[in-house]
Design a protein around this motif. Sequence first.
Motif, PDB file in Angstrom:
ATOM      1  N   ARG A 108       0.852  -1.186   0.000  1.00  0.00           N
ATOM      2  CA  ARG A 108       0.000   0.000   0.000  1.00  0.00           C
ATOM      3  C   ARG A 108       0.884   1.232   0.000  1.00  0.00           C
ATOM      4  O   ARG A 108       1.845   1.327   0.758  1.00  0.00           O
ATOM      5  CB  ARG A 108      -0.916   0.017   1.229  1.00  0.00           C
ATOM      6  CG  ARG A 108      -1.890  -1.133   1.303  1.00  0.00           C
ATOM      7  CD  ARG A 108      -2.867  -0.964   2.452  1.00  0.00           C
ATOM      8  NE  ARG A 108      -2.189  -0.760   3.735  1.00  0.00           N
ATOM      9  CZ  ARG A 108      -2.797  -0.666   4.903  1.00  0.00           C
ATOM     10  NH1 ARG A 108      -4.115  -0.758   4.958  1.00  0.00           N
ATOM     11  NH2 ARG A 108      -2.125  -0.487   6.016  1.00  0.00           N
ATOM     12  N   TYR A 132      -5.187   4.991   5.783  1.00  0.00           N
ATOM     13  CA  TYR A 132      -6.071   3.942   5.297  1.00  0.00           C
ATOM     14  C   TYR A 132      -7.122   3.579   6.347  1.00  0.00           C
ATOM     15  O   TYR A 132      -6.876   3.677   7.549  1.00  0.00           O
ATOM     16  CB  TYR A 132      -5.280   2.686   4.929  1.00  0.00           C
ATOM     17  CG  TYR A 132      -4.445   2.857   3.684  1.00  0.00           C
ATOM     18  CD1 TYR A 132      -4.919   2.478   2.435  1.00  0.00           C
ATOM     19  CD2 TYR A 132      -3.175   3.434   3.761  1.00  0.00           C
ATOM     20  CE1 TYR A 132      -4.157   2.649   1.293  1.00  0.00           C
ATOM     21  CE2 TYR A 132      -2.412   3.610   2.617  1.00  0.00           C
ATOM     22  CZ  TYR A 132      -2.909   3.216   1.391  1.00  0.00           C
ATOM     23  OH  TYR A 132      -2.149   3.412   0.256  1.00  0.00           O
ATOM     24  N   ASN A 133      -8.285   3.152   5.852  1.00  0.00           N
ATOM     25  CA  ASN A 133      -9.313   2.589   6.718  1.00  0.00           C
ATOM     26  C   ASN A 133      -8.992   1.124   7.000  1.00  0.00           C
ATOM     27  O   ASN A 133      -8.114   0.529   6.372  1.00  0.00           O
ATOM     28  CB  ASN A 133     -10.689   2.703   6.054  1.00  0.00           C
ATOM     29  CG  ASN A 133     -11.097   4.143   5.826  1.00  0.00           C
ATOM     30  OD1 ASN A 133     -11.020   4.966   6.732  1.00  0.00           O
ATOM     31  ND2 ASN A 133     -11.526   4.451   4.607  1.00  0.00           N
ATOM     32  N   ASP A 135     -10.609  -1.427   6.192  1.00  0.00           N
ATOM     33  CA  ASP A 135     -10.899  -2.301   5.058  1.00  0.00           C
ATOM     34  C   ASP A 135      -9.925  -2.113   3.903  1.00  0.00           C
ATOM     35  O   ASP A 135     -10.087  -2.721   2.839  1.00  0.00           O
ATOM     36  CB  ASP A 135     -12.326  -2.087   4.560  1.00  0.00           C
ATOM     37  CG  ASP A 135     -12.572  -0.664   4.070  1.00  0.00           C
ATOM     38  OD1 ASP A 135     -11.626   0.162   4.105  1.00  0.00           O
ATOM     39  OD2 ASP A 135     -13.714  -0.368   3.653  1.00  0.00           O
ATOM     40  N   THR A 137      -9.314   0.718   2.200  1.00  0.00           N
ATOM     41  CA  THR A 137      -9.582   1.887   1.364  1.00  0.00           C
ATOM     42  C   THR A 137      -8.824   3.098   1.899  1.00  0.00           C
ATOM     43  O   THR A 137      -8.504   3.173   3.086  1.00  0.00           O
ATOM     44  CB  THR A 137     -11.085   2.199   1.319  1.00  0.00           C
ATOM     45  OG1 THR A 137     -11.562   2.385   2.662  1.00  0.00           O
ATOM     46  CG2 THR A 137     -11.849   1.072   0.652  1.00  0.00           C
ATOM     47  N   TYR A 162     -16.817   7.104   2.217  1.00  0.00           N
ATOM     48  CA  TYR A 162     -17.377   6.050   1.389  1.00  0.00           C
ATOM     49  C   TYR A 162     -18.806   5.741   1.818  1.00  0.00           C
ATOM     50  O   TYR A 162     -19.171   5.927   2.980  1.00  0.00           O
ATOM     51  CB  TYR A 162     -16.525   4.784   1.494  1.00  0.00           C
ATOM     52  CG  TYR A 162     -15.106   4.980   1.029  1.00  0.00           C
ATOM     53  CD1 TYR A 162     -14.705   4.641  -0.257  1.00  0.00           C
ATOM     54  CD2 TYR A 162     -14.148   5.533   1.886  1.00  0.00           C
ATOM     55  CE1 TYR A 162     -13.398   4.833  -0.682  1.00  0.00           C
ATOM     56  CE2 TYR A 162     -12.842   5.725   1.465  1.00  0.00           C
ATOM     57  CZ  TYR A 162     -12.475   5.376   0.187  1.00  0.00           C
ATOM     58  OH  TYR A 162     -11.180   5.578  -0.238  1.00  0.00           O
ATOM     59  N   GLY A 167     -19.860   0.854  -0.466  1.00  0.00           N
ATOM     60  CA  GLY A 167     -18.412   0.951  -0.347  1.00  0.00           C
ATOM     61  C   GLY A 167     -17.785   1.879  -1.361  1.00  0.00           C
ATOM     62  O   GLY A 167     -16.551   2.003  -1.414  1.00  0.00           O
ATOM     63  N   LEU A 169     -16.685   5.408  -3.222  1.00  0.00           N
ATOM     64  CA  LEU A 169     -16.223   6.719  -2.773  1.00  0.00           C
ATOM     65  C   LEU A 169     -17.308   7.761  -3.003  1.00  0.00           C
ATOM     66  O   LEU A 169     -17.792   7.939  -4.117  1.00  0.00           O
ATOM     67  CB  LEU A 169     -14.956   7.103  -3.536  1.00  0.00           C
ATOM     68  CG  LEU A 169     -14.327   8.456  -3.208  1.00  0.00           C
ATOM     69  CD1 LEU A 169     -13.844   8.497  -1.762  1.00  0.00           C
ATOM     70  CD2 LEU A 169     -13.177   8.755  -4.163  1.00  0.00           C
ATOM     71  N   ASP A 270      -4.817   5.802  -7.592  1.00  0.00           N
ATOM     72  CA  ASP A 270      -5.497   5.415  -6.362  1.00  0.00           C
ATOM     73  C   ASP A 270      -5.537   6.552  -5.347  1.00  0.00           C
ATOM     74  O   ASP A 270      -5.912   6.348  -4.194  1.00  0.00           O
ATOM     75  CB  ASP A 270      -4.824   4.189  -5.741  1.00  0.00           C
ATOM     76  CG  ASP A 270      -3.366   4.432  -5.406  1.00  0.00           C
ATOM     77  OD1 ASP A 270      -2.844   5.500  -5.768  1.00  0.00           O
ATOM     78  OD2 ASP A 270      -2.746   3.552  -4.775  1.00  0.00           O
TER      79      ASP A 270
END
Length: 368
Positions: A108, A132-133, A135, A137, A162, A167, A169, A270
């Motif tokens: 990531r 980051y979350n 999950d 994202t 989100y 889920g 954005l 991303d």
Amino acid sequence: MVKKYLFLSFALSGMFAGAGAQDVCFSLAKIESGSSNDVTEYYYNDDMLVDSIFEIAENGVYVYASLYEYDDNNNCIKFEDFNMTPSGDSYDMFGTSYVAYTYDENNRKIHRENFSNWGDGYTPQARYDIRYNDDGTIAGADVYAMRFSDDYELYSGCDFTYNDDTGLLESELYYNYYDGQKYNNLVKEYEYDAKGQRVLEVIYTIDGGMRMPSTRTTYEYDDMGNIVEWVYSIPGGASPWTDTEKNEFVYDSSKAVGENTFVFVDPELDFFAGSLEYILSVSKNAIVTQRRYIMDEANMQWVLVDNLSYSYNMHQKEGIGQLSADREISRAEYYTVSGLKVQSPEKGLYIRRTVYSDGTVDVEKVLK
């Protein structure tokens, strides 16, 4: 229209004699304007990752190049931009900026650092710490900049939101810091259709807590999931929004992105997605034509201003980036970016054309 640059017209002829459609794949090679000499060329490394992009603008007077580097996991760790100006039969190159990325153990992207060259070498300008979350994202980022000292200070940031059900954005909020206080200054909001395809992006500026419409982009899709039209609008006129630019796309349904087509994906996709890179990656098939229109405000009609063509390299699926056991190099030719063939390349940027014993030809950028 005859191009000045040889590397724009090198053919990979003979490479696929006898190969069936199931034995080949494609990579985006070139985007060429139909109304000017503007063209963008893409070159790839052995892993079929873009390692350089050339942009020729203003009737060939200026050339811009971006060079990409990757780690062992094929993560983009750096891309560097160059201005290239004519100097006799070659070009003078001047590195203007580069961006460096670092990744965690899950590949990531966690840091981005910007460097600029004002003529005395590269100096750091900003650092992004990406959050980051749970999950996976992206939650947003904290941005540190060289403001009033030789060290980074917290300058700005962004938060991504989100939809709890889908889920997808929904929004991106951007803000700055002044005297330790946080001030919101811009927000992007997105809407999707029943298939989860993004159909609307609206950007608002924020001043004194008030949101003011800034731009709107709408997307339309075909049954295959390709973006066939996007329209860019600004506030004003007889309605809340005035359309100013429209782009239409035509696709080759035989070239399926993600299955047999490699398309350029910006390392920022991303995080800060560009329009073209977004369309290339979201659409299911390979673009072959892009028609660009500008609104004629006098009679409120679309006027065609450019017709862009997309072309692709073909590759054999087996052994991409590898030489077959019975294939040997017959000769290697070097050209300057202005198309001049050289016998002994010195320090600089060249186009290498390699001819193999089986008749195949590879064309790539090399930096000596």
